[in-house]
Design a protein around this motif. Structure first.
Motif, PDB file in Angstrom:
ATOM      1  N   ILE A 132     -59.455  57.835  20.007  1.00  0.00           N
ATOM      2  CA  ILE A 132     -60.715  58.220  19.374  1.00  0.00           C
ATOM      3  C   ILE A 132     -61.583  58.962  20.387  1.00  0.00           C
ATOM      4  N   LEU A 133     -61.690  58.407  21.599  1.00  0.00           N
ATOM      5  CA  LEU A 133     -62.457  59.075  22.649  1.00  0.00           C
ATOM      6  C   LEU A 133     -61.844  60.428  22.999  1.00  0.00           C
ATOM      7  N   ALA A 134     -60.512  60.479  23.086  1.00  0.00           N
ATOM      8  CA  ALA A 134     -59.845  61.739  23.419  1.00  0.00           C
ATOM      9  C   ALA A 134     -60.144  62.810  22.385  1.00  0.00           C
ATOM     10  N   GLY A 135     -60.155  62.430  21.118  1.00  0.00           N
ATOM     11  CA  GLY A 135     -60.471  63.393  20.061  1.00  0.00           C
ATOM     12  C   GLY A 135     -61.869  63.968  20.214  1.00  0.00           C
ATOM     13  N   TRP A 136     -62.823  63.120  20.564  1.00  0.00           N
ATOM     14  CA  TRP A 136     -64.193  63.602  20.756  1.00  0.00           C
ATOM     15  C   TRP A 136     -64.287  64.540  21.957  1.00  0.00           C
ATOM     16  N   ILE A 137     -63.549  64.238  23.005  1.00  0.00           N
ATOM     17  CA  ILE A 137     -63.555  65.102  24.188  1.00  0.00           C
ATOM     18  C   ILE A 137     -62.939  66.463  23.856  1.00  0.00           C
ATOM     19  N   LEU A 138     -61.879  66.479  23.080  1.00  0.00           N
ATOM     20  CA  LEU A 138     -61.274  67.746  22.669  1.00  0.00           C
ATOM     21  C   LEU A 138     -62.255  68.578  21.856  1.00  0.00           C
ATOM     22  N   GLU A 139     -63.024  67.928  20.996  1.00  0.00           N
ATOM     23  CA  GLU A 139     -64.046  68.648  20.232  1.00  0.00           C
ATOM     24  C   GLU A 139     -65.090  69.252  21.163  1.00  0.00           C
ATOM     25  N   SER A 140     -65.447  68.517  22.214  1.00  0.00           N
ATOM     26  CA  SER A 140     -66.451  68.998  23.154  1.00  0.00           C
ATOM     27  C   SER A 140     -65.958  70.222  23.921  1.00  0.00           C
ATOM     28  N   VAL A 141     -64.735  70.155  24.446  1.00  0.00           N
ATOM     29  CA  VAL A 141     -64.235  71.281  25.234  1.00  0.00           C
ATOM     30  C   VAL A 141     -63.809  72.447  24.343  1.00  0.00           C
ATOM     31  N   GLY A 142     -63.368  72.140  23.124  1.00  0.00           N
ATOM     32  CA  GLY A 142     -62.941  73.191  22.208  1.00  0.00           C
ATOM     33  C   GLY A 142     -64.057  73.770  21.384  1.00  0.00           C
ATOM     34  N   GLN A 143     -65.233  73.112  21.416  1.00  0.00           N
ATOM     35  CA  GLN A 143     -66.418  73.587  20.708  1.00  0.00           C
ATOM     36  C   GLN A 143     -66.215  73.719  19.197  1.00  0.00           C
ATOM     37  N   LYS A 144     -65.345  72.849  18.658  1.00  0.00           N
ATOM     38  CA  LYS A 144     -65.104  72.843  17.219  1.00  0.00           C
ATOM     39  C   LYS A 144     -64.684  71.439  16.807  1.00  0.00           C
ATOM     40  N   PRO A 145     -64.870  71.084  15.525  1.00  0.00           N
ATOM     41  CA  PRO A 145     -64.367  69.796  15.043  1.00  0.00           C
ATOM     42  C   PRO A 145     -62.855  69.699  15.217  1.00  0.00           C
ATOM     43  N   LEU A 146     -62.361  68.484  15.357  1.00  0.00           N
ATOM     44  CA  LEU A 146     -60.942  68.266  15.625  1.00  0.00           C
ATOM     45  C   LEU A 146     -60.058  68.896  14.548  1.00  0.00           C
ATOM     46  N   GLY A 147     -60.438  68.752  13.300  1.00  0.00           N
ATOM     47  CA  GLY A 147     -59.644  69.337  12.228  1.00  0.00           C
ATOM     48  C   GLY A 147     -59.535  70.847  12.340  1.00  0.00           C
ATOM     49  N   CYS A 148     -60.614  71.496  12.768  1.00  0.00           N
ATOM     50  CA  CYS A 148     -60.595  72.956  12.943  1.00  0.00           C
ATOM     51  C   CYS A 148     -59.721  73.349  14.130  1.00  0.00           C
ATOM     52  N   LEU A 149     -59.768  72.552  15.209  1.00  0.00           N
ATOM     53  CA  LEU A 149     -58.901  72.821  16.360  1.00  0.00           C
ATOM     54  C   LEU A 149     -57.431  72.707  15.967  1.00  0.00           C
ATOM     55  N   PHE A 150     -57.118  71.694  15.162  1.00  0.00           N
ATOM     56  CA  PHE A 150     -55.745  71.528  14.685  1.00  0.00           C
ATOM     57  C   PHE A 150     -55.311  72.739  13.871  1.00  0.00           C
ATOM     58  N   GLU A 151     -56.185  73.212  12.988  1.00  0.00           N
ATOM     59  CA  GLU A 151     -55.857  74.385  12.179  1.00  0.00           C
ATOM     60  C   GLU A 151     -55.611  75.613  13.066  1.00  0.00           C
ATOM     61  N   GLU A 152     -56.547  75.855  13.990  1.00  0.00           N
ATOM     62  CA  GLU A 152     -56.509  77.081  14.789  1.00  0.00           C
ATOM     63  C   GLU A 152     -55.361  77.112  15.785  1.00  0.00           C
ATOM     64  N   TYR A 153     -55.121  75.987  16.455  1.00  0.00           N
ATOM     65  CA  TYR A 153     -54.157  75.981  17.553  1.00  0.00           C
ATOM     66  C   TYR A 153     -52.757  75.506  17.160  1.00  0.00           C
ATOM     67  N   ILE A 154     -52.649  74.788  16.031  1.00  0.00           N
ATOM     68  CA  ILE A 154     -51.347  74.192  15.706  1.00  0.00           C
ATOM     69  C   ILE A 154     -50.861  74.575  14.312  1.00  0.00           C
ATOM     70  N   ARG A 155     -51.571  74.176  13.263  1.00  0.00           N
ATOM     71  CA  ARG A 155     -51.031  74.356  11.915  1.00  0.00           C
ATOM     72  C   ARG A 155     -50.809  75.823  11.562  1.00  0.00           C
ATOM     73  N   ILE A 156     -51.820  76.649  11.781  1.00  0.00           N
ATOM     74  CA  ILE A 156     -51.700  78.061  11.407  1.00  0.00           C
ATOM     75  C   ILE A 156     -50.689  78.799  12.288  1.00  0.00           C
ATOM     76  N   PRO A 157     -50.719  78.636  13.623  1.00  0.00           N
ATOM     77  CA  PRO A 157     -49.689  79.312  14.435  1.00  0.00           C
ATOM     78  C   PRO A 157     -48.262  78.916  14.080  1.00  0.00           C
ATOM     79  N   LEU A 158     -48.073  77.658  13.653  1.00  0.00           N
ATOM     80  CA  LEU A 158     -46.734  77.206  13.284  1.00  0.00           C
ATOM     81  C   LEU A 158     -46.377  77.536  11.837  1.00  0.00           C
ATOM     82  N   GLY A 159     -47.343  78.040  11.074  1.00  0.00           N
ATOM     83  CA  GLY A 159     -47.078  78.424   9.692  1.00  0.00           C
ATOM     84  C   GLY A 159     -46.799  77.248   8.779  1.00  0.00           C
TER      85      GLY A 159
END
Length: 347
Positions: free
Chosen positions: A150-177
């Motif tokens: 849970i803490l790691a997810g919040w830290i990723l949001e902080s460094v990525g400057q986006k909500p976790l779900g958006c980071l997943f979309e941008e960096y993982i789901r969409i690139p992998l199709g």
């Protein structure tokens, strides 16, 4: 074997999928999506499951690897650098990577969701997590903990400057199709909107079973998106999300991949994954260079990195109740059976 498990009450339905890093060799779907409705839909290869803690490696560890490789995250930096609330707490000097290997000293679990309300969920839960006494000196042993992720997810949001779900979309789901995995699938615009879901447990007596709403109470308190749970998907989606961990494609830089797949000193955990040990859910036939993870709802993925083998098992064993734990005995037998019947020539 899957059909027998349904008849014996191990789980009401499930999908198993097995193959190599490049080829699906088999997939079986059995059972029903709900047991409380006589006309409930059958489980098929398109059924979406609450993946529970598969969120940890497939989202949080994967994003940690990617953001670290881009220089956005220093996994060796102390938590206080990214989460100021940890200052003057026992976690202040703990390195970020210890959250991923469950060696931060955080306790495994506590019903903190009972102390918080949705309107102030994040701040309340953060305060409660940081107030917990550590169960061990950080770095001395591993104790599987939702709270670290849970803490790691919040830290990723902080460094990525986006909500976790958006980071997943941008960096993982969409690139992998991938079109059949995502968070909060009942939300408008979700890639999983209007899909068929395997039901889990009713959140309270007299209410309907959850379907398309995360089972985990802490993730549900946080609106369905968290670093430890909240991801939904099909068996094929789990395979696509797992394939980069074999080194397939160009999503993960090799050097970082090697570090994240390496078992940590004195621990069965890598940075995100479990590894085979005595009595493991993987059974007895995966090589020592294997990684895997379980989800509380009845999900799992195991990968033999030496032999490029992947076996996925998605069930909803928590439907209609979480008290059914028969999957613990089923999982290792299932993995051994697949390894014997399909992959014996790869030994």
């Amino acid at each position: 074997m899957m059909g027998d498990a349904v008849r014996e009450g191990v789980f009401p339905g499930g999908v198993s999928l097995w193959g190599t890093s490049r080829t699906i060799l088999g997939e079986v779907a059995v059972g029903k999506t709900r047991v409380d409705l006589p006309e409930s839909a059958p489980v098929t290869s398109e059924t979406v499951f609450d993946l529970a803690s598969l969120t940890k490696p497939l989202v949080t560890a994967s994003l940690s690897l990617l953001l670290a490789s881009k220089g956005m995250l220093d996994i060796d930096a102390p938590l206080s650098e990214y989460l100021p609330d940890t200052r003057k707490t026992a976690l202040e000097g703990v390195a970020f990577h210890r959250l991923l290997s469950h060696s931060s000293g955080l306790v495994g679990w506590a019903p903190l969701f009972r102390k918080c309300v949705p309107e102030s969920a994040r701040e309340c839960l953060k305060k409660e997590i940081l107030a917990l006494p550590l169960s061990s000196v950080p770095g001395t042993r591993s104790e599987y903990s939702d709270f670290g992720y849970i803490l790691a997810g919040w830290i990723l949001e902080s460094v990525g400057q986006k909500p976790l779900g958006c980071l997943f979309e941008e960096y993982i789901r969409i690139p992998l199709g991938i079109s059949d995995a995502g968070f909060t699938p009942v939300a408008p615009g979700s890639p999983l909107e209007k899909r068929s879901f395997a039901a889990t447990e009713a959140p309270e007596e007299g209410s309907a079973p959850l379907a398309g709403i995360v089972h985990d109470e802490h993730a549900r308190l946080l609106g369905g998106v968290s670093g430890h749970a909240g991801l939904f998907g099909t068996a094929k989606a789990v395979r696509e999300l797992s394939k980069p961990w074999f080194g397939e494609g160009d999503l993960f830089p090799r050097g970082w991949l090697d570090r994240f797949r390496t078992r940590q000193d004195g621990s069965p955990w890598t940075l995100g994954w479990d590894t085979p040990t005595a009595g493991s859910s993987s059974g007895t036939r995966f090589s020592s260079f294997s990684i895997g993870h379980l989800g509380y709802t009845g999900t799992s993925v195991w990968m033999d990195l030496d032999r490029q083998i992947i076996i996925i098992l998605l069930t909803h064993r928590v439907h209609p109740t979480r008290t059914n734990n028969r999957i613990r005995e089923f999982r290792p037998r299932f993995h051994d059976r697949i390894m014997e019947d399909v992959f014996s020539e790869r030994s």
